[in-house]
Design an enzyme around this catalytic site. Sequence first.
Site, PDB file in Angstrom:
ATOM      1  N   TYR A 133      -2.389   0.563  10.564  1.00 24.11           N
ATOM      2  CA  TYR A 133      -2.404  -0.278   9.220  1.00 24.11           C
ATOM      3  C   TYR A 133      -1.238   0.014   8.545  1.00 24.11           C
ATOM      4  O   TYR A 133      -0.585  -0.813   8.085  1.00 24.11           O
ATOM      5  CB  TYR A 133      -3.734   0.226   8.401  1.00 24.11           C
ATOM      6  CG  TYR A 133      -3.723   0.010   7.044  1.00 24.11           C
ATOM      7  CD1 TYR A 133      -4.073  -1.497   6.668  1.00 24.11           C
ATOM      8  CD2 TYR A 133      -3.430   0.739   5.914  1.00 24.11           C
ATOM      9  CE1 TYR A 133      -4.188  -1.767   5.487  1.00 24.11           C
ATOM     10  CE2 TYR A 133      -3.263   0.399   4.789  1.00 24.11           C
ATOM     11  CZ  TYR A 133      -3.736  -0.817   4.403  1.00 24.11           C
ATOM     12  OH  TYR A 133      -4.022  -1.347   3.278  1.00 24.11           O
ATOM     13  N   SER A 149       0.735  -1.265   0.160  1.00 23.45           N
ATOM     14  CA  SER A 149       0.028   0.010   0.197  1.00 23.45           C
ATOM     15  C   SER A 149       0.874   1.220   0.194  1.00 23.45           C
ATOM     16  O   SER A 149       1.885   1.263   0.433  1.00 23.45           O
ATOM     17  CB  SER A 149      -0.934  -0.115   1.184  1.00 23.45           C
ATOM     18  OG  SER A 149      -1.586   1.199   1.575  1.00 23.45           O
TER      19      SER A 149
END
Length: 250
Positions: A157, A144
Amino acid sequence: MKDASGLPQSLLVLGGTSETALATARRLIARRTRTVWLAGRPSPALESAAAKLRLLGPDVHTVPFDALDPESHQAALGKVFAEGDVDLVLLAFGVPGDQANDEREPAAAVRVAQTNYTGAVSAGLISALALQAQGHGSLVVFSSVAAERARRSDFIYGSGKAGLDAFAQGLGDALHGTGVHVMVVRPGAVRTKGTARRAAALSTTPEAVAVAVELGLRRRSETVWAPGSLRAVTSVLRHLPRGLFRRLPL
């Protein structure tokens, strides 16, 4: 075996209900992929995803897989590789968590970290060893843009994805010259059915990520950004002084 363009005939998806992974599977099926394994927790959603892919023509199978149960990974993935060579493993599972809640509930934060990092390390290593044993194949890891620099709004995260990103890059170096290709994909915020109402700047779609994955496989890229403009943006953010970075609404 892969075709002359480098696209797979057989595909294993770890995270078989991921919208982005399924978009990638559909795109590869439209090219050459004829066998698909969807690995995930047994559920109506997993069976529905398999049924929809079967309508496109390939043989599609499901296999029980739980990222939070690493002790079961060897048996689950070994079952797939025992059926024949796998050209591409797509490591696409992960959970975003709820930052505000997870900061107050450490156990919830640990669950996010275990899914996004520990579970991925286990599945990634088992898949890599199996690909190495058969002498060919690709491992595509969905990282990501959040992995590039921890932000106040999603550092739990982001830290897990940062660990996964570093792991996958190192794994690619370790496997260099073995016939196994490792590719890290760094998408921005992906606009799926569950996130469409809160799309962020430089966000993307499952279909756009699928295009980037296909192009990366053809080129045997090691790192892919989606959209590509994120490469320059994150480079700037990564090098900002910390005091200035803290002032940004991130």
